[in-house]
Design a protein around this motif. Structure first.
Motif, PDB file in Angstrom:
ATOM      1  N   VAL A 210       6.222   1.261   4.419  1.00 58.19           N
ATOM      2  CA  VAL A 210       6.470  -0.185   4.458  1.00 58.19           C
ATOM      3  C   VAL A 210       5.339  -0.837   3.676  1.00 58.19           C
ATOM      4  N   ILE A 211       5.700  -1.653   2.689  1.00 56.11           N
ATOM      5  CA  ILE A 211       4.728  -2.108   1.686  1.00 56.11           C
ATOM      6  C   ILE A 211       4.717  -3.634   1.591  1.00 56.11           C
ATOM      7  N   GLU A 212       3.518  -4.175   1.475  1.00 56.35           N
ATOM      8  CA  GLU A 212       3.329  -5.614   1.250  1.00 56.35           C
ATOM      9  C   GLU A 212       2.668  -5.784  -0.116  1.00 56.35           C
ATOM     10  N   TYR A 213       3.144  -6.756  -0.901  1.00 55.43           N
ATOM     11  CA  TYR A 213       2.492  -6.980  -2.196  1.00 55.43           C
ATOM     12  C   TYR A 213       2.646  -8.406  -2.688  1.00 55.43           C
ATOM     13  N   ASP A 214       1.688  -8.782  -3.516  1.00 55.62           N
ATOM     14  CA  ASP A 214       1.681 -10.078  -4.188  1.00 55.62           C
ATOM     15  C   ASP A 214       2.322  -9.870  -5.558  1.00 55.62           C
ATOM     16  N   GLY A 215       3.545 -10.330  -5.696  1.00 57.87           N
ATOM     17  CA  GLY A 215       4.305 -10.062  -6.912  1.00 57.87           C
ATOM     18  C   GLY A 215       3.808 -10.771  -8.155  1.00 57.87           C
ATOM     19  N   SER A 216       2.917 -11.750  -7.991  1.00 53.81           N
ATOM     20  CA  SER A 216       2.451 -12.502  -9.156  1.00 53.81           C
ATOM     21  C   SER A 216       1.598 -11.654 -10.091  1.00 53.81           C
ATOM     22  N   PHE A 217       1.155 -10.499  -9.621  1.00 57.39           N
ATOM     23  CA  PHE A 217       0.345  -9.611 -10.456  1.00 57.39           C
ATOM     24  C   PHE A 217       1.187  -8.604 -11.242  1.00 57.39           C
ATOM     25  N   PHE A 218       2.496  -8.539 -10.961  1.00 58.28           N
ATOM     26  CA  PHE A 218       3.307  -7.449 -11.486  1.00 58.28           C
ATOM     27  C   PHE A 218       4.550  -7.932 -12.217  1.00 58.28           C
ATOM     28  N   HIS A 219       5.054  -7.022 -13.051  1.00 58.69           N
ATOM     29  CA  HIS A 219       6.279  -7.292 -13.792  1.00 58.69           C
ATOM     30  C   HIS A 219       7.488  -6.792 -12.995  1.00 58.69           C
ATOM     31  N   GLY A 220       7.405  -6.954 -11.674  1.00 58.75           N
ATOM     32  CA  GLY A 220       8.483  -6.516 -10.803  1.00 58.75           C
ATOM     33  C   GLY A 220       8.168  -5.197 -10.117  1.00 58.75           C
ATOM     34  N   TRP A 221       9.119  -4.727  -9.316  1.00 54.66           N
ATOM     35  CA  TRP A 221       8.963  -3.472  -8.586  1.00 54.66           C
ATOM     36  C   TRP A 221       9.072  -2.271  -9.508  1.00 54.66           C
ATOM     37  N   GLN A 222      10.102  -2.262 -10.342  1.00 50.10           N
ATOM     38  CA  GLN A 222      10.484  -1.058 -11.080  1.00 50.10           C
ATOM     39  C   GLN A 222       9.534  -0.712 -12.221  1.00 50.10           C
ATOM     40  N   VAL A 223       9.284   0.599 -12.387  1.00 51.20           N
ATOM     41  CA  VAL A 223       8.462   1.088 -13.489  1.00 51.20           C
ATOM     42  C   VAL A 223       9.051   0.652 -14.819  1.00 51.20           C
ATOM     43  N   GLN A 224       8.200   0.095 -15.702  1.00 50.02           N
ATOM     44  CA  GLN A 224       8.616  -0.313 -17.041  1.00 50.02           C
ATOM     45  C   GLN A 224       7.517   0.060 -18.031  1.00 50.02           C
ATOM     46  N   ASN A 225       7.923   0.367 -19.237  1.00 49.50           N
ATOM     47  CA  ASN A 225       6.963   0.771 -20.263  1.00 49.50           C
ATOM     48  C   ASN A 225       5.945  -0.337 -20.533  1.00 49.50           C
ATOM     49  N   ASN A 226       4.673   0.013 -20.506  1.00 50.31           N
ATOM     50  CA  ASN A 226       3.576  -0.894 -20.873  1.00 50.31           C
ATOM     51  C   ASN A 226       3.521  -2.162 -20.029  1.00 50.31           C
ATOM     52  N   GLN A 227       4.046  -2.106 -18.788  1.00 53.32           N
ATOM     53  CA  GLN A 227       3.998  -3.252 -17.883  1.00 53.32           C
ATOM     54  C   GLN A 227       3.535  -2.781 -16.516  1.00 53.32           C
ATOM     55  N   LEU A 228       2.715  -3.591 -15.849  1.00 56.53           N
ATOM     56  CA  LEU A 228       2.307  -3.269 -14.484  1.00 56.53           C
ATOM     57  C   LEU A 228       3.484  -3.459 -13.537  1.00 56.53           C
ATOM     58  N   SER A 229       3.742  -2.457 -12.698  1.00 52.21           N
ATOM     59  CA  SER A 229       4.813  -2.557 -11.706  1.00 52.21           C
ATOM     60  C   SER A 229       4.305  -2.041 -10.371  1.00 52.21           C
ATOM     61  N   VAL A 230       4.913  -2.509  -9.290  1.00 51.92           N
ATOM     62  CA  VAL A 230       4.512  -2.066  -7.957  1.00 51.92           C
ATOM     63  C   VAL A 230       4.822  -0.581  -7.787  1.00 51.92           C
ATOM     64  N   GLN A 231       6.019  -0.168  -8.169  1.00 59.13           N
ATOM     65  CA  GLN A 231       6.394   1.234  -8.072  1.00 59.13           C
ATOM     66  C   GLN A 231       5.415   2.119  -8.842  1.00 59.13           C
ATOM     67  N   GLY A 232       5.068   1.708 -10.042  1.00 58.53           N
ATOM     68  CA  GLY A 232       4.158   2.490 -10.868  1.00 58.53           C
ATOM     69  C   GLY A 232       2.788   2.645 -10.240  1.00 58.53           C
ATOM     70  N   GLU A 233       2.264   1.558  -9.639  1.00 59.00           N
ATOM     71  CA  GLU A 233       0.941   1.621  -9.010  1.00 59.00           C
ATOM     72  C   GLU A 233       0.943   2.536  -7.785  1.00 59.00           C
ATOM     73  N   ILE A 234       2.036   2.511  -7.034  1.00 61.95           N
ATOM     74  CA  ILE A 234       2.120   3.383  -5.852  1.00 61.95           C
ATOM     75  C   ILE A 234       2.237   4.846  -6.283  1.00 61.95           C
ATOM     76  N   GLU A 235       3.023   5.121  -7.315  1.00 60.80           N
ATOM     77  CA  GLU A 235       3.147   6.498  -7.801  1.00 60.80           C
ATOM     78  C   GLU A 235       1.809   7.013  -8.329  1.00 60.80           C
ATOM     79  N   LYS A 236       1.056   6.137  -9.012  1.00 64.03           N
ATOM     80  CA  LYS A 236      -0.269   6.544  -9.496  1.00 64.03           C
ATOM     81  C   LYS A 236      -1.218   6.821  -8.323  1.00 64.03           C
ATOM     82  N   ALA A 237      -1.121   6.011  -7.274  1.00 62.27           N
ATOM     83  CA  ALA A 237      -1.980   6.205  -6.099  1.00 62.27           C
ATOM     84  C   ALA A 237      -1.661   7.522  -5.407  1.00 62.27           C
ATOM     85  N   ILE A 238      -0.381   7.855  -5.292  1.00 65.31           N
ATOM     86  CA  ILE A 238       0.008   9.122  -4.670  1.00 65.31           C
ATOM     87  C   ILE A 238      -0.508  10.298  -5.495  1.00 65.31           C
ATOM     88  N   PHE A 239      -0.448  10.168  -6.816  1.00 63.36           N
ATOM     89  CA  PHE A 239      -0.968  11.232  -7.674  1.00 63.36           C
ATOM     90  C   PHE A 239      -2.479  11.417  -7.484  1.00 63.36           C
TER      91      PHE A 239
END
Length: 266
Positions: free
Chosen positions: A9-38
């Protein structure tokens, strides 16, 4: 060692991101969580969310899942992920679930909230947290409009272009405006939402509150199924994914994709 499935269960401030979904050359919530898990497991995993949120949209209760072979106890993932995630994202809880659980397709309903700051002057504190509408709003007429959304309807008129769904029927259980901490807050719970659906509903009801259209116009919009007849799309930064619900008696049951969450995307 076999895989285990972890629910977050995740809380986030969306103003820092280009949305949830991973996108090329854009910060995304999904991408940051996947990087953290790695960083903490060394595993490249795919994190599946309950739905995509658009750039600028916030979440208090986004739900996601991923599979891991890590020996980290499921309940500890929240703690260790938060040590490497950016301040704009926090994992509120983590637990192991059945391999059949799916963050998106096991969900049975969702709640969104939309915040409108209704006062003449803008607020530095609420900037990127609420839609500033400086003209007086009639919350009673907005609530009359909101009531028309309750029930099972075709929401074609409240869906933005760019979707990939064929079924526009969704069921709304709660639809109401309240006053909370200096804002007008719209709360809506439904079995699924179309692309930008809540934001278009909100924009249309704000037009009702500004006396630009009648509350009784809502049934006509639902019937005519024409996006051009509905109101403006409210900005993303007032929208919050508040909570995702799962059937406690049958947590792994999957509703039909089109029936509930096909195309769910705010």
């Amino acid at each position: 060692m076999g895989f285990k499935r972890i629910k977050l269960v995740i809380e986030y401030d969306g103003s820092f991101f280009h949305g949830w979904q991973v996108q090329n050359n854009q910060l995304s919530v999904q991408g940051e969580i996947e990087k953290a898990i790695f960083k903490i497991t060394g595993e490249k995993v795919s994190v599946t969310g309950s739905g995509r949120t658009d750039a600028g949209v916030h979440a208090f209760g986004q739900v996601a899942h991923f599979d891991t072979q890590s020996r980290i106890p499921a309940e500890k993932f929240a703690v260790v992920l938060n040590t490497v995630l950016p301040p704009s994202i926090a994992v509120i809880s983590s637990k192991e679930v059945s391999p059949d659980f799916h963050a998106r397709f096991s969900a049975i309903k969702k709640t969104y909230k939309y915040k409108v700051l209704n006062r003449p002057m803008r607020s530095p504190i609420m900037d990127k947290r609420a839609w500033h509408v400086p003209w007086p709003l009639d919350i009673e007429s907005m609530n009359r409009a909101a009531a028309y959304f309750i029930g099972r309807h075709d929401f074609t008129a409240f869906c933005a272009s760019g979707h990939n769904v064929k079924n526009f029927v969704r069921e709304i259980y709660v639809s109401e405006w309240t006053e909370e901490e200096g804002c007008f807050v719209y709360t809506v719970t439904g079995n699924g939402f179309l692309y930008n659906m809540v934001r278009i509903m909100t924009g249309t009801m704000v037009e009702v509150g500004l006396n630009k259209r009648s509350a009784e116009n809502i049934p006509e919009l639902l019937e005519k199924k024409n996006r051009r007849l509905a109101g403006i799309t409210a900005p993303p930064y007032g929208l919050y994914l508040w909570e995702v619900f799962y059937d406690e008696e049958n947590p792994n049951g999957r509703p039909g994709r089109e029936e509930c969450f096909g195309g769910d995307d705010e």
